[in-house]
Design an enzyme around this catalytic site. Sequence first.
Site, PDB file in Angstrom:
ATOM      1  N   GLY A   1       6.901  -6.134  -0.452  1.00  0.00           N
ATOM      2  CA  GLY A   1       6.360  -6.061   0.887  1.00  0.00           C
ATOM      3  C   GLY A   1       7.245  -6.630   2.084  1.00  0.00           C
ATOM      4  O   GLY A   1       8.303  -6.567   1.935  1.00  0.00           O
TER       5      GLY A   1
ATOM      6  N   CYS B   1      10.279   1.963   2.093  1.00  0.00           N
ATOM      7  CA  CYS B   1      11.125   0.549   2.098  1.00  0.00           C
ATOM      8  C   CYS B   1      12.759   1.322   2.164  1.00  0.00           C
ATOM      9  O   CYS B   1      13.601   0.896   2.905  1.00  0.00           O
ATOM     10  CB  CYS B   1      11.245  -0.372   1.280  1.00  0.00           C
ATOM     11  SG  CYS B   1      11.207   0.320  -0.685  1.00  0.00           S
TER      12      CYS B   1
ATOM     13  N   GLU C   1      10.779  -7.831  -3.407  1.00  0.00           N
ATOM     14  CA  GLU C   1      11.444  -6.518  -2.985  1.00  0.00           C
ATOM     15  C   GLU C   1      10.778  -6.273  -1.566  1.00  0.00           C
ATOM     16  O   GLU C   1       9.552  -5.957  -1.368  1.00  0.00           O
ATOM     17  CB  GLU C   1      10.893  -5.431  -4.080  1.00  0.00           C
ATOM     18  CG  GLU C   1      11.310  -5.610  -5.443  1.00  0.00           C
ATOM     19  CD  GLU C   1      12.634  -5.021  -5.736  1.00  0.00           C
ATOM     20  OE1 GLU C   1      13.281  -4.558  -4.648  1.00  0.00           O
ATOM     21  OE2 GLU C   1      12.801  -4.916  -6.855  1.00  0.00           O
TER      22      GLU C   1
ATOM     23  N   TRP D   1       0.837  -1.290  -0.220  1.00  0.00           N
ATOM     24  CA  TRP D   1      -0.050  -0.006   0.065  1.00  0.00           C
ATOM     25  C   TRP D   1       0.743   1.161  -0.067  1.00  0.00           C
ATOM     26  O   TRP D   1       0.294   2.482  -0.161  1.00  0.00           O
ATOM     27  CB  TRP D   1      -0.843   0.091   1.478  1.00  0.00           C
ATOM     28  CG  TRP D   1      -0.085  -0.517   2.392  1.00  0.00           C
ATOM     29  CD1 TRP D   1       0.042  -1.645   2.946  1.00  0.00           C
ATOM     30  CD2 TRP D   1       0.893   0.347   3.219  1.00  0.00           C
ATOM     31  NE1 TRP D   1       0.958  -1.657   3.851  1.00  0.00           N
ATOM     32  CE2 TRP D   1       1.295  -0.448   4.226  1.00  0.00           C
ATOM     33  CE3 TRP D   1       1.339   1.522   3.299  1.00  0.00           C
ATOM     34  CZ2 TRP D   1       2.309   0.082   5.073  1.00  0.00           C
ATOM     35  CZ3 TRP D   1       2.249   2.042   3.948  1.00  0.00           C
ATOM     36  CH2 TRP D   1       2.873   1.371   5.029  1.00  0.00           C
ATOM     37  N   ASN D   2       2.153   1.272   0.150  1.00  0.00           N
ATOM     38  CA  ASN D   2       2.864   2.374   0.662  1.00  0.00           C
ATOM     39  C   ASN D   2       2.902   3.238  -0.587  1.00  0.00           C
ATOM     40  O   ASN D   2       3.348   4.630  -0.488  1.00  0.00           O
ATOM     41  CB  ASN D   2       4.384   2.343   1.245  1.00  0.00           C
ATOM     42  CG  ASN D   2       5.310   1.398   0.606  1.00  0.00           C
ATOM     43  OD1 ASN D   2       4.767   0.603  -0.491  1.00  0.00           O
ATOM     44  ND2 ASN D   2       6.433   1.440   1.059  1.00  0.00           N
TER      45      ASN D   2
HETATM   46  P1  NAP Z   1       2.915  -6.909   3.698  1.00  0.00           P
HETATM   47  O1  NAP Z   1       1.995  -7.042   4.824  1.00  0.00           O
HETATM   48  O2  NAP Z   1       3.688  -8.041   3.476  1.00  0.00           O
HETATM   49  O3  NAP Z   1       2.064  -6.470   2.378  1.00  0.00           O
HETATM   50  C1  NAP Z   1       2.292  -6.546   1.117  1.00  0.00           C
HETATM   51  C2  NAP Z   1       1.400  -7.248   0.332  1.00  0.00           C
HETATM   52  O4  NAP Z   1       1.488  -8.673   0.394  1.00  0.00           O
HETATM   53  C3  NAP Z   1       0.025  -7.118   0.586  1.00  0.00           C
HETATM   54  O5  NAP Z   1      -0.571  -7.126  -0.981  1.00  0.00           O
HETATM   55  C4  NAP Z   1      -0.576  -8.219   1.214  1.00  0.00           C
HETATM   56  O6  NAP Z   1      -1.904  -8.488   1.296  1.00  0.00           O
HETATM   57  C5  NAP Z   1       0.416  -9.289   0.819  1.00  0.00           C
HETATM   58  N1  NAP Z   1       0.237 -10.202   1.573  1.00  0.00           N
HETATM   59  C6  NAP Z   1       0.399 -10.674   2.920  1.00  0.00           C
HETATM   60  N2  NAP Z   1       0.765 -11.535   3.573  1.00  0.00           N
HETATM   61  C7  NAP Z   1       0.864 -12.253   2.447  1.00  0.00           C
HETATM   62  C8  NAP Z   1       1.159 -13.744   2.307  1.00  0.00           C
HETATM   63  N3  NAP Z   1       1.283 -14.729   3.279  1.00  0.00           N
HETATM   64  N4  NAP Z   1       1.127 -14.300   0.952  1.00  0.00           N
HETATM   65  C9  NAP Z   1       1.235 -13.507  -0.109  1.00  0.00           C
HETATM   66  N5  NAP Z   1       0.916 -12.082   0.202  1.00  0.00           N
HETATM   67  C10 NAP Z   1       0.738 -11.525   1.276  1.00  0.00           C
HETATM   68  O7  NAP Z   1       3.697  -5.649   3.636  1.00  0.00           O
HETATM   69  P2  NAP Z   1       3.043  -4.084   4.140  1.00  0.00           P
HETATM   70  O8  NAP Z   1       2.973  -4.121   5.465  1.00  0.00           O
HETATM   71  O9  NAP Z   1       1.845  -3.769   3.314  1.00  0.00           O
HETATM   72  O10 NAP Z   1       4.202  -3.412   3.355  1.00  0.00           O
HETATM   73  C11 NAP Z   1       5.290  -2.847   3.960  1.00  0.00           C
HETATM   74  C12 NAP Z   1       6.649  -3.694   4.019  1.00  0.00           C
HETATM   75  O11 NAP Z   1       6.852  -3.669   2.359  1.00  0.00           O
HETATM   76  C13 NAP Z   1       7.676  -3.024   4.380  1.00  0.00           C
HETATM   77  O12 NAP Z   1       8.596  -3.969   5.123  1.00  0.00           O
HETATM   78  C14 NAP Z   1       8.534  -2.456   3.222  1.00  0.00           C
HETATM   79  O13 NAP Z   1       9.868  -1.928   3.406  1.00  0.00           O
HETATM   80  C15 NAP Z   1       8.179  -3.290   2.063  1.00  0.00           C
HETATM   81  N6  NAP Z   1       8.590  -2.463   0.993  1.00  0.00           N
HETATM   82  C16 NAP Z   1       9.670  -2.762   0.059  1.00  0.00           C
HETATM   83  C17 NAP Z   1       9.647  -2.208  -1.123  1.00  0.00           C
HETATM   84  C18 NAP Z   1      11.093  -2.749  -1.964  1.00  0.00           C
HETATM   85  O14 NAP Z   1      10.934  -2.181  -3.063  1.00  0.00           O
HETATM   86  N7  NAP Z   1      11.762  -3.284  -1.469  1.00  0.00           N
HETATM   87  C19 NAP Z   1       8.757  -1.234  -1.567  1.00  0.00           C
HETATM   88  C20 NAP Z   1       7.736  -1.007  -0.420  1.00  0.00           C
HETATM   89  C21 NAP Z   1       7.464  -1.459   0.456  1.00  0.00           C
HETATM   90  P3  NAP Z   1      -2.776  -7.728   2.356  1.00  0.00           P
HETATM   91  O15 NAP Z   1      -2.782  -6.485   2.475  1.00  0.00           O
HETATM   92  O16 NAP Z   1      -4.290  -8.308   1.930  1.00  0.00           O
HETATM   93  O17 NAP Z   1      -2.308  -8.494   3.770  1.00  0.00           O
END
Ligand code: NAP
Length: 460
Positions: A206, A262, A228, A130-131
């Site tokens: 994520g 991130c 990522e 979502w970010n």
């Molecule tokens: P998240 O909870 O992992 O959610 C990211 C996506 O994954 C959402 O669409 C989520 O769906 C889905 N998801 C959750 N659990 C899952 C599972 N078991 N299997 C498959 N998909 C699953 O992360 P967030 O809290 O939204 O995002 C923040 C994180 O993302 C931070 O750690 C940030 O650093 C990282 N990030 C990394 C980058 C990069 O490019 N490296 C860029 C941006 C963010 P739901 O919403 O339905 O739970």
Amino acid sequence: MAIQTVDPNTNELLKSFEEMSVFQVDEAISGAVSAFATWKQTNYEQRAGLLHTVAKLMRDQKQYLARLITMEMGKLISQAEGEINLSADILDYYADNGARFLADKPLAPEFGKAFIRYSPIGVLLGVEPWNFPFYQVARFAAPNIMVGNTVLVKHASIVPQCAMAIEVLFKEAGAPKGIYTNLLISGKRASMLVSDKRIKGVSLTGSEAAGASLASEAGKNLKKSVLELGGSDAFIILEDADIDKAVEWAVVGRINNNGECCVAAKRFIAIESVADEFITKFKDKMANLIVGDPMDAATQLGPLSSEEAAVALADQVQRSVDAGATVLLGGKRPSRPGAFMAPTILTDLHPGIPAYYEELFGPVASFYRVKDDQAAIDLANDSPFGLGGSVFTQNIERGKLIADQIDTGMVFINHPTWTQADLPFGGTKGSGYGRELSELGIDEFVNKKLIRVCELNDPF
Ligand code: NAP
């Protein structure tokens, strides 16, 4: 998990959505498969035409789309508009450069002729956070649609209206049905889809937990994945840095996107001789940020994306304080409605304190003093993550030497880690693998096929 729009500025529930049924998801996958059969036959000009049209529509509807972002996840409205511009730039970039990136690559074998031909692999599943609700999707969808793949996007459950708006943009741009499909489902269901034989590759941006879940399914099913994940970027200030400039960038690096980035600068590491000056000025600027409604142009720091996120961050801070960390600024949630966290600076951190190794996703900075360059490098590398990082110095050669020793996918000299269409983005260690953006980003989900041309009289 419920699929809902909750305004984080007020924590008011604005809209709820039904998850797609198993049958609807099945139909969506079949639709993407049928679309692939014709999309892979189109030429690069046709694919570029679609991406340019989507980019134009995005820019035309910028104000509306930016308000959706701000309403659903709390980003400052000016930054939301910037995100729409950046996303459109990414679509245009792959439209303009895709054919060149994907042109046959001649090889020079010992005898005869050979070349590499790039071809699409089929239906891909992208799981997005979502970010940056538009930018993250653009990074995944634009290069892959240019390649000739078709994409299914499972977006984060807290930004359903952004997710649906992107699908509408593709529809308005005339994309054939099935080229770009939004899946309104939970994360768990996304992982379960990976074993579906019709899906040929998966990409997730994520958290580490979600990445591990999706990638282990991909591994079991012998499918390529790109991850990522999180980061805890070091921001190193050497004694020859322009301190005022470093402080300005430190604040931007930490609070951009309300700190939910991130590649935000998260760990500030100053050489002892400039540490007092840096922290005094940094603390002063962080303390004076205007916190408030993200729709208000005067606001400098908005809410976190959700009440849950704010509770989790405040808890990380409290657990760190309980374990011995010192609070230099903030440390608590402000007494106002909404998912807010006060600008915070922690110090006296060491292994064993949660904030030392964990990612702090919000306006919470960690501050360290070190004696020399080597200590700064060692501390920067003492992290489970390996995403980005920065070095501030007026001696560029010294900056490059340090950059070379930092174990991350990206290092910026005299700037916080940043992004643009033509620069590769991705990490090492717990931050994942693979790259998005630039020429590298179009290279992940393609069959790089060797075509060898032999003559009858070639040797065996
Ligand atoms: P998240 O909870 O992992 O959610 C990211 C996506 O994954 C959402 O669409 C989520 O769906 C889905 N998801 C959750 N659990 C899952 C599972 N078991 N299997 C498959 N998909 C699953 O992360 P967030 O809290 O939204 O995002 C923040 C994180 O993302 C931070 O750690 C940030 O650093 C990282 N990030 C990394 C980058 C990069 O490019 N490296 C860029 C941006 C963010 P739901 O919403 O339905 O739970």
